[in-house]
Structure formats: C-alpha cells, structure tokens
Design an enzyme around this catalytic site. Sequence first.
Site, PDB file in Angstrom:
ATOM      1  N   LEU A  64     -57.132 -15.283 -24.054  1.00  0.00           N
ATOM      2  CA  LEU A  64     -56.293 -14.402 -24.873  1.00  0.00           C
ATOM      3  C   LEU A  64     -55.489 -15.272 -25.820  1.00  0.00           C
ATOM      4  O   LEU A  64     -54.805 -16.204 -25.379  1.00  0.00           O
ATOM      5  CB  LEU A  64     -55.367 -13.543 -24.014  1.00  0.00           C
ATOM      6  CG  LEU A  64     -54.545 -12.481 -24.767  1.00  0.00           C
ATOM      7  CD1 LEU A  64     -54.291 -11.256 -23.882  1.00  0.00           C
ATOM      8  CD2 LEU A  64     -53.204 -13.028 -25.287  1.00  0.00           C
ATOM      9  N   GLY A  74     -51.454 -14.152 -32.281  1.00  0.00           N
ATOM     10  CA  GLY A  74     -51.358 -14.586 -33.683  1.00  0.00           C
ATOM     11  C   GLY A  74     -52.692 -14.922 -34.306  1.00  0.00           C
ATOM     12  O   GLY A  74     -52.844 -15.969 -34.940  1.00  0.00           O
ATOM     13  N   TYR A 120     -36.218 -23.477 -37.221  1.00  0.00           N
ATOM     14  CA  TYR A 120     -37.624 -23.426 -36.798  1.00  0.00           C
ATOM     15  C   TYR A 120     -37.911 -24.554 -35.820  1.00  0.00           C
ATOM     16  O   TYR A 120     -38.509 -24.352 -34.758  1.00  0.00           O
ATOM     17  CB  TYR A 120     -38.537 -23.537 -38.013  1.00  0.00           C
ATOM     18  CG  TYR A 120     -39.992 -23.753 -37.670  1.00  0.00           C
ATOM     19  CD1 TYR A 120     -40.745 -22.747 -37.086  1.00  0.00           C
ATOM     20  CD2 TYR A 120     -40.613 -24.985 -37.919  1.00  0.00           C
ATOM     21  CE1 TYR A 120     -42.082 -22.948 -36.761  1.00  0.00           C
ATOM     22  CE2 TYR A 120     -41.946 -25.189 -37.606  1.00  0.00           C
ATOM     23  CZ  TYR A 120     -42.671 -24.164 -37.026  1.00  0.00           C
ATOM     24  OH  TYR A 120     -43.994 -24.366 -36.691  1.00  0.00           O
TER      25      TYR A 120
END
Length: 249
Positions: A5, A8, A140
């Site tokens: 799995l 994105g 980020y």
Amino acid sequence: MPTVLITGCSSGFGLETAKLFLEKGWKVVATMRQPKADILPASANLLVLSLDVTDPDSIARALGQAGEIDVLVNNAGFGAAVPIELIEPETARQLFETNTLGTLAMLQAILPGFRERRGGVVINVTSTVTLKPLPLVSVYRASKAAANALTESLAVEMEPFGVRVHIVLPGRSPETNFGNNAMPHLRGLDNPDYKPLMEGMIARFREDTGPVTRAADVAAAVWRAATDPHAPLRIPAGEDAVQWMAEAG
C-alpha cells in the site's frame, strides 16, 4: 503474491513506485486524495483508492477495502519554502498534519496487523533536507525530521515482532511536482531582505543539472527496502542524496 500500500500515488515518487511494484508482479494498493486510475497501467493486481492521511475516516475506509497489507509505504506529503519569520501558522500546521501526523496515523492503522502476524515492512519516505540546516524549508524540514525520529524509534519497537522499518531519503527532484505544489505556500518574494535568497532557491530547485534525484531512484530505494531483509534503516535515493548522506556521516 505480496501486497504493498502506497500513499501519495497521484504523481512523482508514489506514482513511479506503484508502477515498479506492478512491473515486479506485486499487488498494489495505490492511494491518493483524488483517485485517478488512468495514470497507472491497467492491471488485475492494481487497486486505486481514495485516501487522505489527515482524515481518520478516510484511512479506515481505505484500509477496509485494501485487505491484508504486507508493505506500507508512507509517501504522501508536501513542502513549503518560506522564511521562518513569514510562514503562515496554518501552513505550518498543515505541514505537520500531513508529513508527520499523517504518517503516524497510517502507522497506527497498519501496525496492529503487522505485529499480530509477526511480519511486515514499513517504509517512510522523508527527505535529505533533514541532513543539514537549509534556509527557507525550515518547517518542512522539521516535519520530516520528526518523521525520521518517529521511524527510528519505531524500528526499535517493531524489531521483536519481526517487522522491518526503513527510511527512504530522496534529494532534489526537479522532474516531480514537488516544487510546483509548494509554490502556493510561498511567502517573502515581496520582501527586499528575503527576495534574493528566495529567487536563488527557486532557480536552484528548478535547475535540472548536476546530481539530482529521479522518481525512479526513489522507487528503486523503496523496492530495496521492501525486498532486502538486510537493507539499512536509512536508504538515500538519488545521486545527490547519496552525496549528502556521505557528507553527513
């Protein structure tokens, strides 16, 4: 036939990784916020699902449809290039909610099955920006550094249960949509102090020369993590990523 799995998968690293695992004969559960089945080759081994890693109900629905998973690839994420002074609080929250807490939510949904079966592989895709201090990508970078720390502790916790855990660290990848997706969050170009720094950063990111990371590099690193029992915890993906990791020691 094992099942992977991947979050994105609408573009970039996730899309290329899904294609590689399909080519290798795996069952692939390719997830994205807005499903687009036509971007992947038609295959009986492919299941495309809607999944938003920031939405617990979305995660539960997707995993209910996916069935038993052997490998989880946490790839969903986004970036923003903003001076610390100017970043919007909402942008900062979104970065952590997607890149860090979204990863945590997926782990908490998948790990009980891995632990009970005494097997499985977790692969978290983070970034080489965590390897050295860089301007403009601070929040980020912090969100991905937190994901690294989470993953390192998880590796220790899961080892007794036979679950492998890995971090894949890509470098700069001009060919993906990462830079374009970060642009809406840009702040500071109208500030005379920050403008030169930001213009230089934007130019460097878009420059497709020198050592860079290709989406295929990331897919190959994820494949190695999934299939090699002796793969290290941290795997750089891309020529620039390898250099940065070597410099970081």
